[in-house]
Design an enzyme around this catalytic site. Structure first.
Site, PDB file in Angstrom:
ATOM      1  N   GLU A   1      19.798  75.953  76.911  1.00  0.00           N
ATOM      2  CA  GLU A   1      21.913  74.693  76.185  1.00  0.00           C
ATOM      3  C   GLU A   1      21.795  73.381  76.426  1.00  0.00           C
ATOM      4  OE1 GLU A   1      24.515  73.748  78.134  1.00  0.00           O
ATOM      5  OE2 GLU A   1      24.141  74.522  80.279  1.00  0.00           O
TER       6      GLU A   1
ATOM      7  N   HIS B   1      27.995  74.635  78.599  1.00  0.00           N
ATOM      8  CA  HIS B   1      28.910  73.167  78.133  1.00  0.00           C
ATOM      9  C   HIS B   1      29.621  73.544  76.767  1.00  0.00           C
ATOM     10  CE1 HIS B   1      25.146  71.209  80.362  1.00  0.00           C
ATOM     11  NE2 HIS B   1      26.219  71.025  81.152  1.00  0.00           N
TER      12      HIS B   1
ATOM     13  N   SER C   1      24.285  73.497  84.218  1.00  0.00           N
ATOM     14  CA  SER C   1      24.326  71.979  84.124  1.00  0.00           C
ATOM     15  C   SER C   1      22.410  71.738  85.278  1.00  0.00           C
ATOM     16  CB  SER C   1      25.113  71.287  83.667  1.00  0.00           C
ATOM     17  OG  SER C   1      25.253  69.958  83.541  1.00  0.00           O
TER      18      SER C   1
END
Length: 309
Positions: free
Chosen positions: A209, A274, A112
Site C-alpha cells: 500500500e 493509509h 507507513s
C-alpha cells in the site's frame, strides 16, 4: 516463543522512531489506549524534535534508544509507534539487535514508515509484528472501527483471523498460501540494498500500500522492486489503500502491469494502510490469500494465550 494477547493492566510503550509528534493527537490516542485498560508508558524522547531537521522526532540516537529501551524492558508487553513520516531508516542500524534478540519477544505495532522496522524485526528477530494504526495518527483517533480492529487484534485475536474490506475485490484470481510480508511500497523499495534487507519476498504473501504516490511513481517503485529481484517467487499479493495516489483506475493499471503476468493471485483494496478507515494486518505469520473471495485468512490467531494466562 509465541506472543500472547494483551490483557487489562498490561504496559504498552509509545515510541517515536520517525516523524515529529503532534502533542494533541498523542494525548487523544493515549486516552483511547488507557480506555482499553492498558498502562501507557511514553518513552523519554517521544516529544523531541530534531535540532536541525524538524520533520524528525529527535536525534537518530535518541529515537533508537527509546525503541531499544522499550524492547528490553521486561515489563513492557508491546511497543506502539506513535506516527510515521520519515526517520526509521536513519535509526534502524543504531539498534543493538543482539541485545534485543537475547530477551523474550514482544509485539511491534505501526505502519507507513514503520515498514522499515517491520522488515528489520522479521530479519533480525523473526518475531511477528502488526501493520496497524499508530496512536498519534489521525485515523486512530478519528475512526472508531480502525481503533476497534486493533483492539480486537490485541485482546481478542481469534476474532480477526479472516481479513478483508468493503472494497476488496479480485484483481487476479486464484489462491495461495505463504507468510505475510511487506507494508508501504515506497519504503520497501528504499530498503533494497541496505544492510540486512531480505533478499526477496519469495514464497511470501506480499502486502503493498502507499500514500501520495502517483501512478508513474508507483510504477517506478514496483520496477525497482522487480529489477532488484525482490518479487521473484512471490506467492500472492494483497493490495491495500492508495490514498492521494491519483485516479484509482491508473493505480489498478500499474498493479496489473506488474503482477498480472506472474501467475499469482492478487487482491485489490484489502482495507489496510493509509485510508480513512483501516484494518490491522499481521506480518510474519502464515496465511491463505483467496483472491476469488477477496479475503486473507490467518492459519491461526497472531497472538495465542500463554500457559500461565
Amino acid at each position: 516463543m509465541s506472543l500472547r494477547p494483551l490483557r487489562p493492566g498490561d504496559r504498552i510503550a509509545l515510541v517515536a522512531p520517525s516523524g515529529a509528534v503532534d502533542p494533541a493527537r498523542l494525548a487523544l490516542g493515549t486516552d483511547i489506549l488507557r480506555s482499553w485498560g492498558l498502562e501507557v508508558v511514553v518513552l523519554p524522547h517521544v516529544h523531541d524534535t530534531h535540532p536541525t531537521l524538524p520533520y524528525l522526532a529527535g536525534t537518530d540516537a535518541h529515537r533508537a534508544a527509546d525503541l531499544q529501551a522499550a524492547w528490553l524492558d521486561p515489563d513492557i508487553a508491546a511497543v506502539l509507534c506513535v506516527r510515521g513520516g520519515f526517520g526509521a531508516h536513519r535509526m534502524v542500524d543504531l539498534l543493538d539487535w543482539d541485545a534485543m534478540r537475547a530477551v523474550p519477544p514482544k509485539l511491534l505495532i505501526g505502519f507507513s514508515d514503520t515498514t522499515v522496522l517491520h522488515e528489520a524485526v522479521a530479519q533480525q528477530l523473526g518475531t511477528p509484528t502488526l501493520y496497524g494504526p499508530m496512536s498519534a495518527a489521525g485515523v486512530f483517533t478519528t475512526d472508531a472501527p480502525t481503533a476497534e480492529h486493533l483492539r480486537r487484534t490485541l485482546f481478542e485475536p481469534a476474532t480477526t483471523t479472516v481479513l478483508g474490506g468493503p472494497d476488496a475485490a479480485t484483481l487476479v484470481p486464484g489462491r495461495a498460501h505463504g507468510v505475510l510480508m511487506g507494508g508501504c511500497a515506497s519504503l520497501l523499495a528504499a530498503d533494497r540494498g541496505t544492510p540486512g534487507a531480505r533478499p526477496s519476498f519469495a514464497g511470501g504473501l506480499l502486502l503493498l500500500e502507499d500514500v501520495n504516490e502517483q501512478p508513474y511513481q508507483l510504477d517506478r517503485i514496483l520496477t525497482q522492486l522487480r529489477r532488484s529481484g525482490a518479487l521473484e517467487g512471490v506467492a500472492g499479493v494483497a493490495l491495500g489503500s492508495w490514498d492521494l495516489c491519483g485516479p484509482l483506475d491508473g493505480v489498478r493499471a500499474v498493479m496489473l502491469d506488474h503482477f498480472g503476468d506472474l501467475g499469482i493471485p492478487v487482491v485489490w483494496e484489502l482495507g489496510f494502510g493509509h485510508a480513512p478507515s483501516a484494518i490491522t494486518v499481521p506480518l510474519g505469520v502464515p496465511a491463505t490469500l483467496d483472491a476469488d473471495a477477496a479475503t486473507l485468512t490467518l492459519d491461526a490467531p497472531v497472538l495465542t494465550p500463554s500457559t500461565d494466562a
